[in-house]
Design a protein around this motif. Sequence first.
Motif, PDB file in Angstrom:
ATOM      1  N   ALA A 102       0.833  -1.190   0.000  1.00 46.40           N
ATOM      2  CA  ALA A 102       0.000   0.000   0.000  1.00 46.40           C
ATOM      3  C   ALA A 102       0.871   1.245   0.000  1.00 46.40           C
ATOM      4  O   ALA A 102       1.887   1.308   0.695  1.00 46.40           O
ATOM      5  CB  ALA A 102      -0.916  -0.002   1.214  1.00 46.40           C
ATOM      6  N   THR A 103       0.454   2.251  -0.771  1.00 47.64           N
ATOM      7  CA  THR A 103       1.235   3.486  -0.863  1.00 47.64           C
ATOM      8  C   THR A 103       0.448   4.721  -0.441  1.00 47.64           C
ATOM      9  O   THR A 103       1.034   5.689   0.034  1.00 47.64           O
ATOM     10  CB  THR A 103       1.746   3.698  -2.300  1.00 47.64           C
ATOM     11  OG1 THR A 103       0.623   3.711  -3.202  1.00 47.64           O
ATOM     12  CG2 THR A 103       2.715   2.591  -2.697  1.00 47.64           C
ATOM     13  N   SER A 104      -0.862   4.723  -0.621  1.00 45.34           N
ATOM     14  CA  SER A 104      -1.656   5.899  -0.258  1.00 45.34           C
ATOM     15  C   SER A 104      -3.121   5.525  -0.122  1.00 45.34           C
ATOM     16  O   SER A 104      -3.523   4.414  -0.469  1.00 45.34           O
ATOM     17  CB  SER A 104      -1.493   7.015  -1.306  1.00 45.34           C
ATOM     18  OG  SER A 104      -1.987   6.587  -2.556  1.00 45.34           O
ATOM     19  N   ARG A 105      -3.894   6.496   0.374  1.00 43.51           N
ATOM     20  CA  ARG A 105      -5.323   6.299   0.593  1.00 43.51           C
ATOM     21  C   ARG A 105      -6.119   7.376  -0.100  1.00 43.51           C
ATOM     22  O   ARG A 105      -5.639   8.482  -0.323  1.00 43.51           O
ATOM     23  CB  ARG A 105      -5.637   6.372   2.092  1.00 43.51           C
ATOM     24  CG  ARG A 105      -5.083   5.245   2.907  1.00 43.51           C
ATOM     25  CD  ARG A 105      -6.033   4.936   4.033  1.00 43.51           C
ATOM     26  NE  ARG A 105      -7.339   4.527   3.505  1.00 43.51           N
ATOM     27  CZ  ARG A 105      -8.435   4.410   4.244  1.00 43.51           C
ATOM     28  NH1 ARG A 105      -8.395   4.697   5.530  1.00 43.51           N
ATOM     29  NH2 ARG A 105      -9.569   4.026   3.712  1.00 43.51           N
ATOM     30  N   ARG A 106      -7.334   7.027  -0.450  1.00 45.45           N
ATOM     31  CA  ARG A 106      -8.341   7.999  -0.818  1.00 45.45           C
ATOM     32  C   ARG A 106      -9.678   7.441  -0.335  1.00 45.45           C
ATOM     33  O   ARG A 106      -9.763   6.237  -0.047  1.00 45.45           O
ATOM     34  CB  ARG A 106      -8.342   8.282  -2.321  1.00 45.45           C
ATOM     35  CG  ARG A 106      -8.646   7.103  -3.210  1.00 45.45           C
ATOM     36  CD  ARG A 106      -8.356   7.471  -4.654  1.00 45.45           C
ATOM     37  NE  ARG A 106      -8.672   6.372  -5.572  1.00 45.45           N
ATOM     38  CZ  ARG A 106      -8.196   6.278  -6.801  1.00 45.45           C
ATOM     39  NH1 ARG A 106      -7.373   7.212  -7.268  1.00 45.45           N
ATOM     40  NH2 ARG A 106      -8.531   5.265  -7.580  1.00 45.45           N
ATOM     41  N   PRO A 107     -10.704   8.258  -0.199  1.00 45.15           N
ATOM     42  CA  PRO A 107     -11.949   7.772   0.396  1.00 45.15           C
ATOM     43  C   PRO A 107     -12.456   6.494  -0.266  1.00 45.15           C
ATOM     44  O   PRO A 107     -12.665   6.434  -1.481  1.00 45.15           O
ATOM     45  CB  PRO A 107     -12.916   8.940   0.163  1.00 45.15           C
ATOM     46  CG  PRO A 107     -12.038  10.148   0.151  1.00 45.15           C
ATOM     47  CD  PRO A 107     -10.776   9.697  -0.519  1.00 45.15           C
ATOM     48  N   GLY A 108     -12.599   5.450   0.555  1.00 44.72           N
ATOM     49  CA  GLY A 108     -13.144   4.191   0.069  1.00 44.72           C
ATOM     50  C   GLY A 108     -12.160   3.272  -0.602  1.00 44.72           C
ATOM     51  O   GLY A 108     -12.524   2.170  -1.029  1.00 44.72           O
ATOM     52  N   GLU A 109     -10.874   3.674  -0.722  1.00 45.29           N
ATOM     53  CA  GLU A 109      -9.895   2.849  -1.433  1.00 45.29           C
ATOM     54  C   GLU A 109      -8.503   2.991  -0.822  1.00 45.29           C
ATOM     55  O   GLU A 109      -8.170   4.014  -0.223  1.00 45.29           O
ATOM     56  CB  GLU A 109      -9.812   3.250  -2.911  1.00 45.29           C
ATOM     57  CG  GLU A 109     -11.029   2.922  -3.738  1.00 45.29           C
ATOM     58  CD  GLU A 109     -10.829   3.294  -5.199  1.00 45.29           C
ATOM     59  OE1 GLU A 109     -11.350   2.584  -6.067  1.00 45.29           O
ATOM     60  OE2 GLU A 109     -10.145   4.312  -5.473  1.00 45.29           O
ATOM     61  N   VAL A 110      -7.711   1.955  -1.042  1.00 43.61           N
ATOM     62  CA  VAL A 110      -6.276   1.991  -0.779  1.00 43.61           C
ATOM     63  C   VAL A 110      -5.567   1.723  -2.095  1.00 43.61           C
ATOM     64  O   VAL A 110      -5.922   0.791  -2.828  1.00 43.61           O
ATOM     65  CB  VAL A 110      -5.869   0.945   0.274  1.00 43.61           C
ATOM     66  CG1 VAL A 110      -4.365   0.720   0.268  1.00 43.61           C
ATOM     67  CG2 VAL A 110      -6.310   1.374   1.661  1.00 43.61           C
ATOM     68  N   LEU A 111      -4.577   2.549  -2.405  1.00 47.52           N
ATOM     69  CA  LEU A 111      -3.830   2.411  -3.648  1.00 47.52           C
ATOM     70  C   LEU A 111      -2.533   1.648  -3.398  1.00 47.52           C
ATOM     71  O   LEU A 111      -1.844   1.884  -2.403  1.00 47.52           O
ATOM     72  CB  LEU A 111      -3.525   3.785  -4.237  1.00 47.52           C
ATOM     73  CG  LEU A 111      -4.746   4.683  -4.488  1.00 47.52           C
ATOM     74  CD1 LEU A 111      -4.304   6.023  -5.075  1.00 47.52           C
ATOM     75  CD2 LEU A 111      -5.739   3.992  -5.403  1.00 47.52           C
TER      76      LEU A 111
END
Length: 376
Positions: free
Chosen positions: A216-225
């Motif tokens: 995992a590298t980053s987050r955004r609402p509702g998801e992990v990138l």
Amino acid sequence: MIRARVRVVLAGAGHAHLGVLKHAGALRAAGVEPILVAPPTFHYSGLATAVLSGALPPGRALLDVAALAARFGVPHLPAEVRAVDRGARRLHLSDGRDLAYDAVSFNIGSITDAGSDLPGEGETWPVKPLSGLAGLRARLDDHLADGVSPSILVAGGGPTGFEVAAALAGRVERAGLSPRVLILGRSAPDWAPDQALERLSAVLQRRGILQVSGEATSRRPGEVLLSDGRALPCDLLVLATGLRAPGVIADLGLPLSEDARLAVGPTLQSTGDPRVFAVGDCAVITGSPRPPAGVFGVRAAPILARNLAALGTGAPLATYAPQSRWLSILDLGDGTGLALRGRFWSLGRGALMLKRRLDLGFVDGLRAASGEVLED
């Protein structure tokens, strides 16, 4: 022969220090004055996931540290050690006070490595300190109260990650919903025998708990990138990617292990300062590394008590050699457990029954020692 009284500060109320409290009378007889600096409540790790899953009520995993200290006549300061002046032999506490010491012993557990946090937006819940799991459980319950099974991603493919994922799934199942849980690991798990992991993976998959490889590298609402560009659904992100000692350990200016725990010798003293002792998750014995596990703190307690008493009498210090094989049992949140000891393993209800007997026995023994009246 007893020397002048020695003030020993017990920083933290982990497994070992809880055991040392029982030896308080012997310490005082040896000329040692123990003082406990710790939060008023102890969150017992062995029952943390049982509470998280809803199998046990929250109070079952809590101990009244103040009552236990009072029972054995040990002064208790409900605070934490924030900094140490080793030259002046003074501790700076979270409540603003300074406390002088002749020797200090740390048994303060571990915290989730802050480096495992992710940039971006969204809810993130580290598995340690354990006190934070109450917030995770409450947030999950908010989703369940709305009749929604949230997407849960547990970052970390070690035993802690698997156990927490299973506990959260158990919580969802108890609400009558189907879990949606992902365990994200950088590589295939190797912390148990291959057959045990295969069986565990199959059992978890049938419950809606899947494993994914990636970083995992980053987050955004509702998801992990992930680093490879993939996006995974995630309403609740749980971090179980690694543990380290609390910051006060690194700030001591003493030798550390590769995983940032205090390096101690077999007498449980820092390899750089004999007036500093440490046990449990925040320390590692040089030449005998062991993973963070409560069993080692429990086994070290009598040795630590004897060596602290020796500071008052001048007696030779004892050594502690942690066992090379130990029993660990994962609570899978559905009434079953996975027991591991070396290359031997067992998955089923019997494993969890054994875990409950051991864990509840430990907690109830301390409750009885504190004078708490136990109900049948």
